[in-house]
Scaffold this motif. Sequence first.
Motif, PDB file in Angstrom:
ATOM      1  N   CYS A  64     -19.049 -59.648 -14.548  1.00 58.06           N
ATOM      2  CA  CYS A  64     -19.321 -58.384 -13.756  1.00 58.06           C
ATOM      3  C   CYS A  64     -18.054 -57.551 -14.076  1.00 58.06           C
ATOM      4  N   ILE A  65     -18.215 -56.208 -14.331  1.00 59.67           N
ATOM      5  CA  ILE A  65     -17.043 -55.261 -14.563  1.00 59.67           C
ATOM      6  C   ILE A  65     -16.199 -55.185 -13.227  1.00 59.67           C
ATOM      7  N   HIS A  66     -16.981 -55.234 -12.123  1.00 59.47           N
ATOM      8  CA  HIS A  66     -16.229 -55.184 -10.832  1.00 59.47           C
ATOM      9  C   HIS A  66     -15.840 -56.479 -10.183  1.00 59.47           C
ATOM     10  N   CYS A 105     -19.777 -55.756  -5.686  1.00 59.98           N
ATOM     11  CA  CYS A 105     -20.140 -54.464  -6.412  1.00 59.98           C
ATOM     12  C   CYS A 105     -21.182 -53.530  -5.714  1.00 59.98           C
ATOM     13  N   SER A 134     -24.818 -50.725  -8.342  1.00 61.65           N
ATOM     14  CA  SER A 134     -26.241 -50.522  -8.551  1.00 61.65           C
ATOM     15  C   SER A 134     -27.022 -50.292  -7.190  1.00 61.65           C
ATOM     16  N   ALA A 161     -27.144 -55.368  -5.437  1.00 60.89           N
ATOM     17  CA  ALA A 161     -26.652 -56.325  -6.026  1.00 60.89           C
ATOM     18  C   ALA A 161     -26.297 -57.630  -5.361  1.00 60.89           C
ATOM     19  N   CYS A 167     -29.434 -56.674  -8.655  1.00 62.63           N
ATOM     20  CA  CYS A 167     -28.511 -55.600  -9.563  1.00 62.63           C
ATOM     21  C   CYS A 167     -29.545 -55.055 -10.619  1.00 62.63           C
ATOM     22  N   SER A 175     -26.177 -51.602 -13.432  1.00 68.54           N
ATOM     23  CA  SER A 175     -25.697 -50.093 -13.589  1.00 68.54           C
ATOM     24  C   SER A 175     -24.291 -50.027 -14.650  1.00 68.54           C
ATOM     25  N   CYS A 176     -23.671 -50.929 -14.304  1.00 68.77           N
ATOM     26  CA  CYS A 176     -22.287 -50.787 -15.100  1.00 68.77           C
ATOM     27  C   CYS A 176     -22.455 -50.838 -16.688  1.00 68.77           C
TER      28      CYS A 176
HETATM   29  S1  SF4 Z   1     -23.507 -53.280 -11.436  1.00 67.20           S
HETATM   30 FE1  SF4 Z   1     -24.278 -55.402 -11.492  1.00 67.20          FE
HETATM   31  S2  SF4 Z   1     -23.496 -56.555 -13.415  1.00 67.20           S
HETATM   32 FE2  SF4 Z   1     -22.323 -54.558 -13.190  1.00 67.20          FE
HETATM   33  S3  SF4 Z   1     -20.544 -54.809 -12.248  1.00 67.20           S
HETATM   34 FE3  SF4 Z   1     -21.937 -54.491 -10.484  1.00 67.20          FE
HETATM   35  S4  SF4 Z   1     -22.797 -56.289  -9.749  1.00 67.20           S
HETATM   36 FE4  SF4 Z   1     -22.017 -56.644 -11.926  1.00 67.20          FE
END
Ligand code: SF4
Length: 416
Positions: A183-185, A190, A193, A201, A206, A209-210
């Motif tokens: 995950c970026i977060h 997170c 989403s 998420a 999820c 969305s990142c």
């Molecule tokens: S949008 Fe989903 S895949 Fe991206 S960082 Fe958030 S939880 Fe993770």
Amino acid sequence: MRKVSQIINGKRQIIKKPELLAPAGNLEKLKVAIMYGADAVFVGGKEFSLRSQASNFSLEDIQEGVAFAKEYGAHIHVTCNIILHQDNLKGIQEYLKQLDEIGVTAIIVADPYIMFLAKSMNLNLEVHVSTQLSTLNSQAISFYQDMGMDRVVLGREVTYDDLKAIMNQVDVDIEYFIHGAMCIHYSGRCMLSNYLSRRDANRGGCSQSCRWYYDLYQDRELVNQEDDMPFSMSSKDMSLVHHIGELIELGVDSFKIEGRMKSVHYIATVVSAYRKLIDSYCEDPDAFKQNDYYEKELQKAANRAFCHGFFYDHPTQDEQLFNLRDEHPTQEFVMRIMDYDEKTHLAQIEQRNYFKVGDQIEVFSPHHENLVFKVEKLLNEDKERIEVANHPMELLYVEIPEKVLPNDMGRKVKQS
Ligand code: SF4
């Protein structure tokens, strides 16, 4: 301090081999993961599991999976890692009882009520603390240990140095991610989403969305212009393929591969590469030489570019994909072997992707070395010659000069 190796007949040998834990989104993937070398597989039940999109298992599926795993001495873990809302409370007790009766080895849990319940019911089920709880330090692990938990799945944000300290200080099973998407977060924290697509998420919905493409504005001015690459926040995938020896030497109990949504070919490729790597290291750790064979094997499945995740420290911008998804498998999955006739050299195959006469195919297997052949003879179900295989799941015949086995897989070698 965990005892990982000892001298046997004058040679140091690993006596504590880690479990290789693979994901599975359905029964076919579960069976493939086990056939290709997983010691355990984690699956999501239809109830109380986070990954609502990940083709979750019915109780009958879990039962069949447990029976199959037993034949190989493998184990099934079931995720029950939903964050419970008030209306989710009904039926948990009965569900845990059923999993226990079926012979599931462990449940993976995030909600304290399920932890408490599973332990108070005196079941045989192990209770594993889910990575959703972002456990990153030895004191938090000791807390869960004092609650009677059998294993803690660490957050992806644990560095190697922190892991080393943790392994010296705690005395409960530790599971550590070695391969998969990041995950970026902060994992499990997170809301992107939820905010952008109303898909939760943290309850398995999820929408990634990142990884969408964004226009960037600064002071209301568009920063990325039309001819620029689109901006996204996608992280590269984590692979610790070059650090498996260090992790084995720490005595980590379980190596986790992420990806219940991934294809059967991805699971076979990744599990097989790590199985061979772990076995090779454990056989003779002091003679083991790092090389790029295993990384090349992993790159044959659809991965994004690799990074080390948090292994060294916080990821830098080099660990991110700021624009394209960058998935470049070096080979494409085209067939699964169903049967092989040693007299005619004809293999019955299940077609999975387009290929044709003249293509180079690499067959890989849990039982033998990879072998490459050129498609010279391709037959349809009635044994009539054809030139192309372009109907997914069609049963066909291909001449393969060397012996192959049921459940081996064939991938088309991409010409560079
Ligand atoms: S949008 Fe989903 S895949 Fe991206 S960082 Fe958030 S939880 Fe993770």
